[in-house]
Design an enzyme around this catalytic site. Structure first.
Site, mmCIF file in Angstrom:
data_model
loop_
_atom_site.group_PDB
_atom_site.id
_atom_site.type_symbol
_atom_site.label_atom_id
_atom_site.label_comp_id
_atom_site.label_asym_id
_atom_site.label_seq_id
_atom_site.Cartn_x
_atom_site.Cartn_y
_atom_site.Cartn_z
ATOM 1 C CE1 TYR A 207 24.740 11.464 -62.746
ATOM 2 C CE2 TYR A 207 24.059 10.993 -65.007
ATOM 3 C CZ TYR A 207 23.752 11.157 -63.669
ATOM 4 O OH TYR A 207 22.449 11.019 -63.251
ATOM 5 C CB SER B 79 20.518 7.920 -64.949
ATOM 6 O OG SER B 79 20.513 8.501 -66.223
ATOM 7 C CE LYS C 298 23.180 8.759 -60.763
ATOM 8 N NZ LYS C 298 22.731 8.978 -59.392
HETATM 9 P P1 NAD Z 1 20.041 17.953 -57.825
HETATM 10 O O1 NAD Z 1 21.452 18.377 -58.035
HETATM 11 O O2 NAD Z 1 18.974 18.966 -57.985
HETATM 12 O O3 NAD Z 1 19.889 17.290 -56.368
HETATM 13 C C1 NAD Z 1 20.931 16.614 -55.728
HETATM 14 C C2 NAD Z 1 21.003 17.146 -54.302
HETATM 15 O O4 NAD Z 1 22.027 16.442 -53.597
HETATM 16 C C3 NAD Z 1 21.364 18.631 -54.218
HETATM 17 O O5 NAD Z 1 20.452 19.279 -53.341
HETATM 18 C C4 NAD Z 1 22.789 18.653 -53.653
HETATM 19 O O6 NAD Z 1 23.005 19.802 -52.852
HETATM 20 C C5 NAD Z 1 22.822 17.366 -52.865
HETATM 21 N N1 NAD Z 1 24.139 16.725 -52.715
HETATM 22 C C6 NAD Z 1 25.025 16.397 -53.685
HETATM 23 N N2 NAD Z 1 26.081 15.752 -53.141
HETATM 24 C C7 NAD Z 1 25.854 15.677 -51.800
HETATM 25 C C8 NAD Z 1 26.563 15.126 -50.701
HETATM 26 N N3 NAD Z 1 27.745 14.511 -50.868
HETATM 27 N N4 NAD Z 1 26.038 15.228 -49.466
HETATM 28 C C9 NAD Z 1 24.832 15.849 -49.273
HETATM 29 N N5 NAD Z 1 24.110 16.379 -50.276
HETATM 30 C C10 NAD Z 1 24.617 16.289 -51.520
HETATM 31 O O7 NAD Z 1 19.784 16.696 -58.791
HETATM 32 P P2 NAD Z 1 18.415 15.992 -59.183
HETATM 33 O O8 NAD Z 1 18.104 16.351 -60.599
HETATM 34 O O9 NAD Z 1 17.420 16.207 -58.143
HETATM 35 O O10 NAD Z 1 18.907 14.477 -59.200
HETATM 36 C C11 NAD Z 1 18.770 13.656 -58.069
HETATM 37 C C12 NAD Z 1 19.376 12.290 -58.365
HETATM 38 O O11 NAD Z 1 18.746 11.740 -59.520
HETATM 39 C C13 NAD Z 1 20.875 12.343 -58.690
HETATM 40 O O12 NAD Z 1 21.484 11.208 -58.118
HETATM 41 C C14 NAD Z 1 20.906 12.269 -60.194
HETATM 42 O O13 NAD Z 1 22.096 11.698 -60.659
HETATM 43 C C15 NAD Z 1 19.710 11.373 -60.484
HETATM 44 N N6 NAD Z 1 19.161 11.565 -61.843
HETATM 45 C C16 NAD Z 1 18.803 12.820 -62.248
HETATM 46 C C17 NAD Z 1 18.316 13.005 -63.549
HETATM 47 C C18 NAD Z 1 17.955 14.378 -64.036
HETATM 48 O O14 NAD Z 1 17.878 14.572 -65.260
HETATM 49 N N7 NAD Z 1 17.702 15.367 -63.170
HETATM 50 C C19 NAD Z 1 18.177 11.912 -64.410
HETATM 51 C C20 NAD Z 1 18.527 10.644 -63.951
HETATM 52 C C21 NAD Z 1 19.022 10.490 -62.651
HETATM 53 N N1 UFG Z 2 19.515 19.531 -76.614
HETATM 54 C C1 UFG Z 2 19.615 20.560 -77.524
HETATM 55 N N2 UFG Z 2 20.086 21.764 -77.077
HETATM 56 C C2 UFG Z 2 20.436 21.991 -75.779
HETATM 57 C C3 UFG Z 2 20.330 20.915 -74.860
HETATM 58 C C4 UFG Z 2 19.869 19.693 -75.319
HETATM 59 O O1 UFG Z 2 19.301 20.400 -78.703
HETATM 60 O O2 UFG Z 2 20.870 23.111 -75.447
HETATM 61 C C5 UFG Z 2 18.991 18.227 -77.070
HETATM 62 C C6 UFG Z 2 19.966 17.076 -76.910
HETATM 63 O O3 UFG Z 2 20.788 16.980 -78.048
HETATM 64 C C7 UFG Z 2 19.024 15.888 -76.730
HETATM 65 C C8 UFG Z 2 17.815 16.494 -76.008
HETATM 66 O O4 UFG Z 2 17.880 17.897 -76.254
HETATM 67 O O5 UFG Z 2 18.592 15.427 -78.002
HETATM 68 C C9 UFG Z 2 17.830 16.247 -74.515
HETATM 69 O O6 UFG Z 2 19.071 16.678 -73.984
HETATM 70 P P1 UFG Z 2 19.321 16.800 -72.395
HETATM 71 O O7 UFG Z 2 20.708 17.288 -72.216
HETATM 72 O O8 UFG Z 2 18.226 17.585 -71.779
HETATM 73 O O9 UFG Z 2 19.137 15.306 -71.881
HETATM 74 P P2 UFG Z 2 19.925 13.959 -72.243
HETATM 75 O O10 UFG Z 2 18.900 12.966 -72.714
HETATM 76 O O11 UFG Z 2 21.061 14.217 -73.122
HETATM 77 O O12 UFG Z 2 20.495 13.521 -70.829
HETATM 78 C C10 UFG Z 2 19.778 13.675 -69.608
HETATM 79 C C11 UFG Z 2 20.775 13.762 -68.461
HETATM 80 C C12 UFG Z 2 21.527 12.453 -68.344
HETATM 81 C C13 UFG Z 2 20.541 11.348 -68.146
HETATM 82 C C14 UFG Z 2 19.526 11.319 -69.277
HETATM 83 C C15 UFG Z 2 18.471 10.274 -69.014
HETATM 84 O O13 UFG Z 2 21.680 14.839 -68.672
HETATM 85 O O14 UFG Z 2 22.367 12.480 -67.235
HETATM 86 O O15 UFG Z 2 18.901 12.597 -69.389
HETATM 87 O O16 UFG Z 2 17.948 10.438 -67.743
HETATM 88 F F1 UFG Z 2 21.169 10.167 -68.119
#
Ligand code: NAD
Ligand code: UFG
Length: 328
Positions: free
Chosen positions: A148, A124, A152
């Site tokens: 979190y 991330s 990572k």
């Molecule tokens: P998500 O929660 O939708 O998907 C994760 C999936 O993993 C879920 O289906 C959950 O049931 C499963 N899971 C969790 N722990 C498990 C375990 N121990 N065994 C088996 N299954 C398990 O999340 P996502 O948004 O699809 O994110 C996927 C990956 O990308 C994560 O590692 C997350 O940290 C990373 N990531 C997400 C974002 C974001 O904003 N969505 C940004 C950066 C990185």
């Molecule tokens: N924001 C608001 N109101 C809300 C939610 C968010 O104003 O209710 C603003 C935040 O202050 C920020 C922007 O919208 O300026 C984006 O916020 P998000 O929470 O959607 O995303 P972040 O960039 O804070 O973080 C997300 C994930 C992190 C990840 C990062 C980069 O939560 O885990 O994106 O991938 F690391």
């Protein structure tokens, strides 16, 4: 070629499975449904017309991993499974360290045991902490601001050691802010709880499920004072995994973002315009830990993988809303 996708029922994993099947890979999913639903599997089949092998269970279950590796010749593992809520990780750090670290350790152990050599990891932009400069390049200093993010960064460190020892092929993908949904409306993101992230919150305000969006601060050093992020369509992100798989070899790190920074108000205004719906909002205090702006330099992924994002903000906003409307 068979690909094991951990967390393949989740938001990014499910879109990636669709792209894998469309590119003629065979897919094996392990997911314990802790943050997803089983119906995702049927929807993946409806979109692609292809089947997947699904194991319901925990990646921390070593005997299940044995079964999966015995029953399938896995060419590569794409590891999405993990917990991802920043706020919850501050309140319950052990839950995050246990799930995110143990899952990865056990998976790597079993890959070694069964001779599987290729690993792609979901990291991330959070590993860049508070960047001094923008856009962010892969060689910028790394730090974190919450447990979190620390999971990572720790996993990235573990992967480097494993690469040095075992010469696994490892590609670490650092995602920026994924939003949007599959154009069919069959896959997307709609958390049951009050969302932490911006787009799911906006959608719930638009549908009337929540009253009003709090815009966290309008005194940031950005064009309109609200926080700027690099939002990327989840389908573009999914396609990045296919490119990573095609080019796997050695240890590599890639930013997956668009390179464009949009503010909270840019998102609200674009969402309202393209969906023709009002989004009530009020300006509130800053959210602790937030940074002014964060966007990627993704030129390395273009140069080495031939990948770049193609979908714009209007499409992201349309698809995010379409998914929730269709699944209300
Ligand atoms: P998500 O929660 O939708 O998907 C994760 C999936 O993993 C879920 O289906 C959950 O049931 C499963 N899971 C969790 N722990 C498990 C375990 N121990 N065994 C088996 N299954 C398990 O999340 P996502 O948004 O699809 O994110 C996927 C990956 O990308 C994560 O590692 C997350 O940290 C990373 N990531 C997400 C974002 C974001 O904003 N969505 C940004 C950066 C990185
Ligand atoms: N924001 C608001 N109101 C809300 C939610 C968010 O104003 O209710 C603003 C935040 O202050 C920020 C922007 O919208 O300026 C984006 O916020 P998000 O929470 O959607 O995303 P972040 O960039 O804070 O973080 C997300 C994930 C992190 C990840 C990062 C980069 O939560 O885990 O994106 O991938 F690391």
């Amino acid at each position: 070629m068979k690909i094991l996708v951990t967390g393949g029922c989740g938001y990014i994993g499910s879109h990636t499975v669709v792209e894998l099947l469309n590119n003629n890979y065979e897919v094996v999913i392990i997911d314990n449904l802790s943050n997803s639903k089983k119906e995702v599997i049927d929807n993946i089949k409806r979109i692609t017309g292809k089947d997947v092998t699904f194991y319901e269970g925990n990646v921390q279950d070593k005997s299940l991993l044995d079964k999966i590796f015995k029953e399938n010749k896995i060419y590569a593992v794409i590891h999405f499974a993990g917990f991802k809520a920043v706020g919850e990780s501050v309140r319950e750090p052990l839950k995050y360290y246990e799930n995110n670290l143990d899952s990865t350790l056990y998976l790597l152990e079993k890959m070694k045991e069964y001779g599987c050599k290729n690993f792609i990891f979901s990291s991330s932009a959070t590993v860049y902490g508070k960047p001094d400069k923008l856009p962010i390049k892969e060689d910028f200093p790394l730090s974190t601001t919450n447990p979190y993010g620390t999971t990572k960064l720790m996993i990235e460190g573990i992967l480097k050691d494993v690469y040095n020892a075992d010469k696994l092929n490892i590609t670490i993908l650092r995602y920026f802010n994924p939003i949007g949904a599959h154009e069919s409306g069959l896959l997307g993101e709609n958390p049951n709880d009050i969302p932490n992230n911006l787009m799911p919150y906006i959608v719930k305000v638009a549908t009337g499920e929540l009253e009003c969006l709090s815009v966290f601060g309008n005194d940031y050093d950005t064009h309109d004072g609200t926080g700027v992020r690099d939002y990327i369509h989840v389908v573009d992100l999914a396609k990045g995994h296919i490119k990573a798989l095609e080019h796997i070899g050695g240890l590599h790190y890639y930013n997956l973002g668009t390179g464009n920074g949009y503010s909270v108000l840019d998102i609200v205004n674009t969402f309202s315009k393209v969906n023709n719906v009002k989004v009530n909002y009020k300006i509130t205090d800053r959210r602790p830990g937030d940074i002014d702006a964060c966007y990627a330099d993704s030129s390395l992924a273009f140069k080495e993988l031939g990948w770049k994002a193609t979908k714009g903000l209007e499409e992201m906003c349309k698809d995010s809303y379409n998914y929730v409307i269709k699944n209300k």
